[in-house]
Design a protein around this motif. Sequence first.
Motif, PDB file in Angstrom:
ATOM      1  N   ASN A 166      39.762  34.222  38.478  1.00 13.53           N
ATOM      2  CA  ASN A 166      38.658  33.346  38.086  1.00 13.53           C
ATOM      3  C   ASN A 166      39.100  32.154  37.251  1.00 13.53           C
ATOM      4  O   ASN A 166      38.657  31.017  37.481  1.00 13.53           O
ATOM      5  CB  ASN A 166      37.625  34.154  37.293  1.00 13.53           C
ATOM      6  CG  ASN A 166      36.791  35.060  38.167  1.00 13.53           C
ATOM      7  OD1 ASN A 166      36.160  34.609  39.118  1.00 13.53           O
ATOM      8  ND2 ASN A 166      36.787  36.346  37.859  1.00 13.53           N
TER       9      ASN A 166
ATOM     10  N   SER B  78      33.109  37.497  35.143  1.00  9.08           N
ATOM     11  CA  SER B  78      33.511  36.374  35.990  1.00  9.08           C
ATOM     12  C   SER B  78      33.056  35.044  35.392  1.00  9.08           C
ATOM     13  O   SER B  78      33.789  34.052  35.439  1.00  9.08           O
ATOM     14  CB  SER B  78      32.942  36.540  37.402  1.00  9.08           C
ATOM     15  OG  SER B  78      31.537  36.672  37.365  1.00  9.08           O
TER      16      SER B  78
ATOM     17  N   ASN C 262      35.798  42.754  41.945  1.00 11.89           N
ATOM     18  CA  ASN C 262      35.186  41.752  41.051  1.00 11.89           C
ATOM     19  C   ASN C 262      34.287  42.412  40.013  1.00 11.89           C
ATOM     20  O   ASN C 262      33.083  42.122  39.917  1.00 11.89           O
ATOM     21  CB  ASN C 262      34.425  40.692  41.856  1.00 11.89           C
ATOM     22  CG  ASN C 262      35.344  39.564  42.322  1.00 11.89           C
ATOM     23  OD1 ASN C 262      36.558  39.636  42.147  1.00 11.89           O
ATOM     24  ND2 ASN C 262      34.774  38.541  42.911  1.00 11.89           N
TER      25      ASN C 262
ATOM     26  N   GLN D  18      32.267  43.106  36.930  1.00 15.81           N
ATOM     27  CA  GLN D  18      31.561  42.159  36.077  1.00 15.81           C
ATOM     28  C   GLN D  18      31.389  42.654  34.653  1.00 15.81           C
ATOM     29  O   GLN D  18      30.868  41.935  33.804  1.00 15.81           O
ATOM     30  CB  GLN D  18      30.170  41.849  36.672  1.00 15.81           C
ATOM     31  CG  GLN D  18      30.211  41.211  38.051  1.00 15.81           C
ATOM     32  CD  GLN D  18      30.754  39.788  38.020  1.00 15.81           C
ATOM     33  OE1 GLN D  18      31.214  39.308  36.993  1.00 15.81           O
ATOM     34  NE2 GLN D  18      30.715  39.108  39.148  1.00 15.81           N
TER      35      GLN D  18
END
Length: 367
Positions: free
Chosen positions: A188, A218, A173, A175
Motif C-alpha cells: 500500500n 490499508s 489485504n 484491514q
Amino acid sequence: MGDSVKLERSGGKPDSVAQPGSAKRTRRQPSIKDIARIAKVSHPTVSRALQNSPLVNAKTAAKIRKIAEDAGYRASAVARGLVTRRTKTIGLVVTTVNDPFAGEVALGIEKAANEHGYSVFLANSDAEPERERRMVQTFAEQRVDGIVVTSSRVGAEYLPVLAEMMVPIVLVNDQYPGEFMHSVMIENVQGSRAAAAHLIALGHRRIAYVGDRSGYQSDTERLAGYKGALAAAGIAFAPELAVKGDGKPEAAIEAVNALLALEHPPTAICCYNDMTALGAMRAIAARGLRVPDDISVTGFDDLFFAAYLDPPLTTVHQPMRRMGQMAMENLLKLMQGGEPVEQARVEAKLVVRASTGKASAHGQRRI
C-alpha cells in the motif's frame, strides 16, 4: 452372485443395485456395504481397498475396485472426510459479493483450490466484524480444511483462537491494525507513494487525498505513502487536503465537494480506491470542471471499469487474482504442515492513463 441387493424406499417398493456385468443400471448410489456383500469381504476391507491401502492383498483390492466400478460406486466426500479427517473444502469469507475486488480475489482462490481438488464455500460478512467472526466459526464447525478471509475486519484477533479452532486461516489485504500470522497484502505505501509522486512530477503541488474513515490498515498505509511522496518533494502536508470518504462513490462525492469549496482547492486528488475515484470524477464533472484539464485524479485497485471511465483512470494496479492464488497456495502449505511466507507483500504498479495531466500554469479554473 445371483442374489440382488434390496433397499426399501419411502414408497415401499424395492430398489436394486446392479450386479457386475448386469445390463441393468444402478438406480441409486451403492454403498460400501453393498460392495462388501457382493465381494464377500468385510466393510473395512472394502474401505481400505478403495483407498489403495497396502494392507489389502493386491488381487483382492483389484477385484473390489472392479466390483465398485461396475456397480457405479462413487465415494462420498462426507464419508471420505470421516475416514481421512479431510473434507477437501475451503471456506472463503468476503466483505460483500458485490465488491469487484473480492470477486477477482475469489476467482484466484477458486482456480488454485480446484487445481488441487478442493471446493470453495462462500460467505458474506457485510464488512461487519461480528458477522465475520460468526462466518469463520461456522466454517470451522463445518470442518472445512482451511479458511481464507478477504479484507478482514478482525485480523490479529484470530490469533488466540487458532489453536482452539484447529483450522488454518490466511487473510488477503487484512484491514485490522496489527499483523496477522499468515496474510497476503498489497504494498500500500509503495503504491500510494508512486501515485502521488506521479502527480508531483506533472507539476502538481496542491494534491489532496480522499481516504476511508473506517480506520482500516490499508487507508493508514496509503495515507503514509501519499505523505511520504510530498515530504520527498519538499511539499508541506496540508491537513485540509486530507479528507475521508468510505471507499464508495457516494461519500467520495461529498468529500470532493468539500475540497472544491476550499479557498485554494487542489489541482490533483489521490483516491483511496477506484470506487472513490469514480465518485470524485462525478463531483468534479458536476462542478463544470474537467479531468485532467482542471483536476487530475488517481485511484487504487485497477478494477475492471478503470480503463473504461471517461477519461480512463490512472490507478495503482493490484494483481487481485494472483493474490487470491497466493493466499490459496499458502493455505495449502499450512494444511500440509509446510512453512508458507508469513506476511507476503505484493508489489503495486502504477498504471498511467488519461485522468492525470500536467498542472495548469494558471492553477485550477474556478467557477
